[in-house]
Design an enzyme around this catalytic site. Structure first.
Site, short mmCIF file in Angstrom:
data_model
loop_
_atom_site.label_atom_id
_atom_site.label_comp_id
_atom_site.label_asym_id
_atom_site.label_seq_id
_atom_site.Cartn_x
_atom_site.Cartn_y
_atom_site.Cartn_z
N HIS A 498 4.49 46.81 22.24
CA HIS A 498 4.31 45.94 23.25
C HIS A 498 3.95 44.22 23.11
CE1 HIS A 498 2.41 49.01 25.93
NE2 HIS A 498 3.53 48.93 25.71
N ARG A 605 16.64 50.34 34.39
CA ARG A 605 16.32 51.27 33.85
C ARG A 605 15.49 51.84 34.57
NH1 ARG A 605 16.15 46.86 30.70
NH2 ARG A 605 17.95 47.06 28.62
N GLU A 735 28.79 54.56 25.37
CA GLU A 735 27.36 54.08 24.00
C GLU A 735 27.85 54.58 23.29
OE1 GLU A 735 23.10 53.69 25.80
OE2 GLU A 735 24.18 55.52 27.52
N ASP A 759 23.00 51.60 22.01
CA ASP A 759 23.50 52.32 21.24
C ASP A 759 25.15 52.74 20.75
OD1 ASP A 759 21.21 54.18 21.00
OD2 ASP A 759 21.37 54.26 23.85
N ARG A 769 18.72 51.64 14.72
CA ARG A 769 18.55 50.19 15.50
C ARG A 769 17.30 50.32 15.29
NH1 ARG A 769 17.94 49.70 21.13
NH2 ARG A 769 18.23 51.67 22.03
N CYS A 806 26.22 46.01 29.37
CA CYS A 806 24.65 45.54 29.88
C CYS A 806 24.09 45.58 28.65
CB CYS A 806 24.41 46.79 31.02
SG CYS A 806 24.15 48.19 30.40
#
Length: 876
Positions: A498, A605, A735, A759, A769, A806
């Protein structure tokens, strides 16, 4: 009930000394050498509270570089575990040192370990104790870390400088008796002897009574005014001695008799019975809860870690969280600890204080959410997650229980919260583990209220400050004057935390997971933070610093100019059309994207509707949110990704099965086809969006044509059911390497491709990652990834399908020449990056891009590709 009898002579030799015997005088220090070569770290960094919270004792840990563990000093082997992963030595001054290879290695049953010593054997410093198969243990154990622990409480250790490499045989620390007369604390009988009690138990943990449960038993036993013995196999051990407990040699299924005498004998036996009964598989899961409050995590660096000296240069690598470049001066932030008393002033009073603090925190968060909602949606959502913690029944119930047991409200709250924080940090799910920081923020909020304090507005910052910290709580970042922050670099944290999300909202270049060297940088040190190259340069040369400041100013000037042109359609210098659209995660994001010149949405998303809730959103709720996004885009194209659940996005209400490797399990389209009703509801909502023709559907994590066909069948069925007047295009995210390799076949049935480089990179390179140790190498500029992109665009071209990118690569202006040269015709970037990406595209020609792409494919590493591009576009 019966009286606890005196131990026999044989029992005394294996257990605690009899109460009428004084220990031999051994009041001298013993120096320890490093048992092997590795990275020296604090014991508090070990991801197991039995070690990190000092339950077994004081010490350090070593992340090994070699595979032979040697004796750190002369001594006698007290214990050599049957699983061959741990040895305990008694030193010449009576201190007992445990060397424990890895975490949860007892479950290996000795596989991968060779033991070179036997119990009772005398060894010299440097003698080999254990050899282990590093590859096997690394793959099958929780951690390779090797704790070196002085057991018990009767000894002090000299300070240790951690976070550095240490060689086998180097000085480690000195063990000093805490008081004259020896260090091994003698546990005397209770002052008021009473009739003893006993219980017979079965050890249900298949791994037996090894270091971890022994430490928890000892820690529990110390809380009672009672003498507690465990008897088995003709031996007896004092419950407060982890070594003696391990020497019992108890295996899974063995019977043990607990005996206790003293005022607390009954409660002690009950507590230990509950504790030992909860050891089923604890070596592979979560430790049973105890009433001991875990030590709070502190952002303060070790006092023994040296700062970089004045003028000393260094380059620290981390993980990019927010793109950008910054130059400025270091400003270290350390979270002030809050002291609390353990014992309460009465259960009723403490319960009232706690309930009052909860109510105050709820009011404060509710007000803050209302304020943030109008100008910072991300902050409002994060505060909403914090508010939910205050209604967590387990957290609140555990706190109330500890208060009822006599603890203060602050101690009880910290203990309950710390247990959940530790549990979150142990999760293999990186996204959920990062939520531990949010709970820490809520924990601190309550503690401040209980202490009658308020967090201040944050420290005063100089213009151009680069914030350095171990980690930040969201409330810490929002309390700072963002206009004075040039950049942010954290030793810990993750790119989806966050704090990272807030930093992105504020446009602050951010690097996370940069390691403990971040904490060695003194205030005021000149720094260059290059988030795109994932580096923090400490004390850079004056000419490099000046050149960087010039680059930053040129970027600012260019950004001002690009913002003025951002609303215009994007064409290359040779007139070719390249669309630059935005990645979105909410209706409010769409407004920001359009203001920045986005020509549509290349990735919505849809998870924002599904996360942090108990049930899936209804069709009507989804339609309302999707329609709001479409309306904000004012007719511009909108691509909605179907739910990408699984892996780091856990949705309990979907009922997905528990998996050992969720990243390769029911993810993306596989999760949707596992629960087709949820997918059908989402598709129906998308089909009802108006105006017709604005929306496209994109399916994540597709690896086979069968998956695409299954989704198309559902789309066709729902379209017929709704009498949809026109077909909605259906595309796939590329991906998974399989989709790129099979692109020519996918192009026959998919209406478009969108390449998810995040990904695609981790699956191509087989690197997580979100793993801080690997993340710097998970670079989408890697030629292997670029070659797969080239294969995907070549396959698409055979069927005249358009290709978008993207993933994170599309938000880096420097990547535009390569992507366009490889055949990409649309880039979907973060909203803030859209103006600069469009500005870069306008300077390019297809001929130059194709030449650059050919050169990039011929290189051998991501670093070489970045260097080649930077040499041609130095200001990008």
């Amino acid at each position: 009930m019966r009286q606890v009898v005196q131990m026999t002579h044989n029992e005394q030799s294996d257990g605690a000394a009899p109460s009428n015997t004084q220990p031999e005088e051994k009041n001298f220090a013993v120096g320890l050498k490093s048992p092997l070569t590795g990275w020296l770290t604090s014991l508090s960094d070990v991801p197991d509270p039995v070690f990190s919270e000092g339950i077994l004792g004081k010490g350090i840990a070593i992340d090994p570089f070699d595979c032979v563990v040697s004796a750190p000093a002369d001594g006698v082997v007290l214990s050599a575990h049957r699983a061959r992963h741990a040895v305990t030595l008694r030193l010449a001054n009576g201190a007992e040192v445990l060397l424990h290879v890895g975490l949860e290695t007892v479950a290996l049953g000795g596989e991968g370990f060779t033991l070179h010593v036997a119990e009772g054997q005398t060894v010299a410093a440097g003698a080999p104790l254990i050899t282990f198969d590093m590859d096997l243990v690394a793959h099958r154990a929780k951690s390779l870390m090797i704790p070196v622990v002085i057991l018990g409480e009767g000894y002090a250790l000299t300070p240790v400088r951690t976070d550095r490499q240490i060689a086998a045989g180097d000085d480690l620390f000195t063990v000093i008796p805490a008081a004259p007369g020896g260090a091994a604390a003698v546990v005397t009988a209770p002052s008021a002897a009473v009739a003893g009690t006993s219980k017979t138990l079965i050890i249900r943990d298949p791994d037996g009574l090894h270091a971890r449960p022994a430490g928890l038993i000892a820690d529990c036993a110390k809380g009672f005014d009672a003498r507690i013995l465990l008897r088995a196999n003709g031996r007896a051990a004092d419950a407060r001695s982890p070594v003696k407990l391990m020497l019992l040699g108890l295996a899974g299924g063995d019977t043990v008799e607990l005996e206790a005498a003293g005022p607390d004998a009954g409660p002690a036996l009950n507590a230990l019975e509950t504790l030992i009964g909860g050891f089923i598989g604890t070596a592979r899961g979560t430790a049973p809860a105890t009433e001991t409050a875990p030590r709070p995590v502190t952002a303060a660096p070790s006092p023994h870690r040296p700062f970089f000296s004045a003028g000393e240069s260094a380059e620290i690598k981390g993980v990019q969280a927010v793109s950008g470049l910054a130059a400025g001066r270091a400003r270290r932030l350390i979270l002030e600890t809050i002291d609390i008393a353990e014992t309460g002033a009465g259960a009723a009073l403490e319960a009232g204080r706690f309930e009052s603090a909860l109510q105050q925190a709820r009011r404060d968060l509710t007000d803050a959410i209302a304020t943030a909602r109008s100008h910072n949606r991300n902050q409002a959502e994060i505060l909403g997650a914090h508010l939910a913690f205050l209604d967590d029944p387990d957290l609140i119930g555990a706190t109330r229980g500890l208060i009822a047991d006599g603890k203060s409200a602050g101690f009880a709250w910290r203990a309950a919260a710390s247990e959940q924080i530790a549990a979150l940090r142990r999760l293999e799910n990186a996204r959920l583990a990062e939520r531990a920081t949010d709970l820490e923020d809520v924990e601190r909020r309550i503690l401040l209220i209980l202490a009658g304090r308020q967090d201040d507005a944050g420290p005063a910052l100089a213009e151009g400050s680069i914030i350095l910290a171990a980690d930040l709580l969201p409330s810490q970042l929002t309390a700072l004057d963002a206009s004075r922050i040039a950049g942010l670099c954290l030793a810990e944290g993750g790119p989806t935390s966050h704090v990272a999300i807030l930093a992105a909202t504020l446009g602050i270049p951010t690097v996370v997971a940069a390691g403990p060297d971040v904490l060695r940088v003194p205030d005021g040190t000149p720094l260059i933070l290059d988030a795109d190259h994932m580096t923090l340069k400490v004390n850079p040369p004056a000419d490099i610093l000046a050149a960087t400041e010039t680059r930053i100013q040129r970027r600012r000037d260019r950004a001002a100019a690009t913002r003025a042109q951002a609303g215009e359609d994007c064409h290359m210098a040779d007139g070719r059309r390249i669309e630059v659209v935005a990645n979105l995660a909410s209706p409010s994001d769409a407004l920001t994207a359009v203001a920045n010149g986005a020509e549509g949405c290349g990735l919505l998303r849809s998870e924002f509707l599904f996360l942090d809730r108990d049930t899936a959103p209804s069709e009507e709720e989804q339609l309302a949110q999707y329609q709001a996004v479409a309306d904000s885009l004012e007719g511009r194209p909108l691509i909605i990704r179907t739910l990408d659940a699984g892996a780091d996005k856990v949705l309990p209400y979907l009922g997905l099965p528990s998996e050992e490797n969720p990243a390769l399990g029911l993810r993306g389209v596989r999760a949707s086809l596992w629960q087709p009703a949820t997918l059908r509801t989402q598709i129906r909502a998308i089909l009802r969006i108006r105006p017709l023709g604005q929306v496209r559907i994109m399916v994540p994590m597709v690896a086979s044509l069968a998956e695409l066909r299954a989704v198309r069948a559902i789309l066709d069925e729902e379209s017929r059911a709704l009498a949809a007047p026109c077909a909605v295009p259906l595309g796939i995210m590329v991906e998974v390497p399989a989709a790129a390799v099979m692109a020519d076949l996918f192009a026959k049935e998919s209406d478009f491709f969108s390449i998810g480089t995040n990904d695609l990179t981790q699956y191509t390179l087989a690197m997580d990652r979100l793993n801080p140790r690997l993340a710097p190498a998970v670079d989408a500029f890697d030629p292997a990834v670029l070659r797969l992109i080239a294969q995907a665009t070549a396959g698409a071209a055979k069927e005249d399908r358009w290709v978008s990118v993207c993933g994170g690569l599309a938000s880096i202006p420097l990547a535009a020449p390569v992507l366009i040269g490889l055949g990409v015709t649309e880039m979907s970037a973060t909203a803030s990056a859209v103006p600069e990406v469009k500005a870069m595209v306008r300077t390019l020609t297809l001929e130059r891009c194709q030449a650059v792409a050919r050169d990039a494919l011929a290189l051998s590493s991501a670093a070489e590709v970045r260097a080649m591009l930077s040499s041609q576009w130095p200001d990008a």
